[in-house]
Design an enzyme around this catalytic site. Structure first.
Site, short mmCIF file in Angstrom:
data_model
loop_
_atom_site.label_atom_id
_atom_site.label_comp_id
_atom_site.label_asym_id
_atom_site.label_seq_id
_atom_site.Cartn_x
_atom_site.Cartn_y
_atom_site.Cartn_z
N HIS A 3 0.56 -1.13 0.09
CA HIS A 3 0.24 0.09 0.11
C HIS A 3 0.76 1.36 -0.15
O HIS A 3 1.01 2.27 -1.07
CB HIS A 3 -0.58 -0.52 1.06
CG HIS A 3 -1.02 1.16 1.42
ND1 HIS A 3 -3.17 1.55 0.66
CD2 HIS A 3 -1.06 2.54 2.41
CE1 HIS A 3 -2.79 2.78 0.69
NE2 HIS A 3 -2.17 3.66 1.86
N SER A 30 -4.31 1.09 -4.66
CA SER A 30 -3.26 -0.33 -4.29
C SER A 30 -4.34 -1.31 -3.30
O SER A 30 -4.13 -2.33 -3.55
CB SER A 30 -2.47 0.03 -2.95
OG SER A 30 -3.74 0.69 -1.95
N GLU A 61 -5.64 9.89 -0.07
CA GLU A 61 -6.04 8.41 0.16
C GLU A 61 -6.93 7.77 -1.16
O GLU A 61 -7.23 6.67 -1.59
CB GLU A 61 -6.42 7.50 1.69
CG GLU A 61 -5.62 8.01 2.21
CD GLU A 61 -4.67 6.49 2.43
OE1 GLU A 61 -4.48 5.75 1.21
OE2 GLU A 61 -3.18 6.77 3.11
N HIS A 90 1.09 5.60 -2.84
CA HIS A 90 1.02 6.68 -2.78
C HIS A 90 2.81 6.91 -3.21
O HIS A 90 2.61 8.61 -3.64
CB HIS A 90 2.28 7.03 -0.79
CG HIS A 90 0.78 6.51 0.08
ND1 HIS A 90 -0.36 7.95 -0.15
CD2 HIS A 90 0.43 5.49 0.39
CE1 HIS A 90 -1.04 7.24 1.08
NE2 HIS A 90 -0.98 5.89 1.73
FE FE Z 1 -2.16 5.45 2.91
#
Ligand code: FE
Ligand code: PHE
Length: 291
Positions: free
Chosen positions: A137, A202, A183, A142
């Site tokens: 993730h 993700s 997010e 990111h």
């Molecule tokens: Fe995150």
């Protein structure tokens, strides 16, 4: 170095999973590369390939164009190799952490253009869903957008803004901004709606859902509307916020939030919070891709 106290929030009743004994006082730690088994590398490769396959037409171009900067998808990469490329591109670095870290430590790292990446990977039985963020993730979700100069500046500003929000006791409001942009953010492009949020990018299921499902509500980015909006952590989102560009996001969040927090609190006191999935009267919604 005695390590640091583990974080308990965000993990429900369970103790956090990482080993905080190896963390420095700023919560960073060296990437424990020796811990990875062949099975871990296989997990990484399978996760990476499953996501990569879904990106065209669903992820924004900035993400797709930068994802190869993570290095070969076959094995878990070394943080230092990525940092070298990232430093050249936008002056960011990635640093290892044992898992979730306290808010203040997180903000301080972002403000220094250092992005914390959890160094362990989920177990095979958690392939589809892992409760705490893991290396997949954190890295895949990111890091690609940190190669984008405008988004990179936004993340640093968020860190500095977080340190200020801590002093103003406004972290809960600011966290909503992180949630609905970093997010779970969507972006409207000339080719149609796309995802840029790490939680979406993700996720095996939410990537397609967030962009194409008629179910969730998609609201245009509005800072105060967003800060009044609750969110769900246990299911796909019922609401997403849509930006037109990273520059719009940067500009809309550049002003001092001190008066913004006061106004949002006032509004919440009088009209309440907005539930996930709720639509306000007169609100214009974005259509799902292909609708
Ligand atoms: Fe995150
Ligand atoms: N402008 C915000 C403040 O003054 C800081 C911030 C920038 C927060 C970007 C989030 C994102 O508090």
């Amino acid at each position: 170095n005695k390590g640091v106290a583990p974080v308990t929030y965000g993990t429900g009743d369970r103790p956090p999973r990482g080993d905080y004994g190896r963390a420095r006082s700023d919560y960073t730690c060296a990437q424990d590369f020796a811990q990875y088994t062949e099975a871990d590398h296989v997990t990484y490769r399978r996760l990476y390939q499953r996501q990569l396959q879904q990106l065209p037409g669903l992820a924004c171009d900035e993400f797709i164009n930068a994802v190869q900067q993570l290095g070969a998808p076959e094995r878990i990469p070394r943080f230092d190799d990525i940092s070298e490329r990232l430093m050249k591109a936008t002056g960011w670095q990635i640093v290892g952490v044992p898992g979730l870290i306290p808010e203040e430590a997180f903000f301080a790292l972002l403000a220094e253009r250092r992005f914390p990446v959890t160094d362990w990977i989920r177990k095979p039985e958690e392939f589809d869903y892992v409760v705490e963020p893991d290396i997949f993730h954190d890295l895949f979700g990111h890091v690609p957008l940190l190669f984008n100069p405008v988004f990179a500046d936004y993340m640093q500003a968020y860190g500095a803004g977080g340190m200020k929000a801590s002093r103003l006791d406004a972290c809960e409001l600011l966290a909503r901004l992180y949630w609905y942009t970093v997010e779970f953010g969507l972006i409207q492009t000339p080719q149609g709606l796309r995802a840029y949020g790490a939680g979406i990018l993700s996720s095996a299921g939410e990537l397609r859902y967030s962009v194409t499902s008629p179910e969730p509500q998609r609201v245009g980015f509005d800072l105060q509307r967003l800060m009044r909006s609750r969110y769900r952590i246990d299911t796909f989102q019922a609401s997403y916020f849509v930006i037109d560009s990273f520059q719009q996001l940067f500009d809309a969040t550049a002003p001092d939030f001190t008066p913004v927090y006061a106004q949002v609190r006032e509004r919440i006191a009088h009209e309440g919070e907005i539930e996930a999935g709720q639509v306000l009267a007169g609100e214009r919604l974005y259509l799902a891709l292909g609708a």
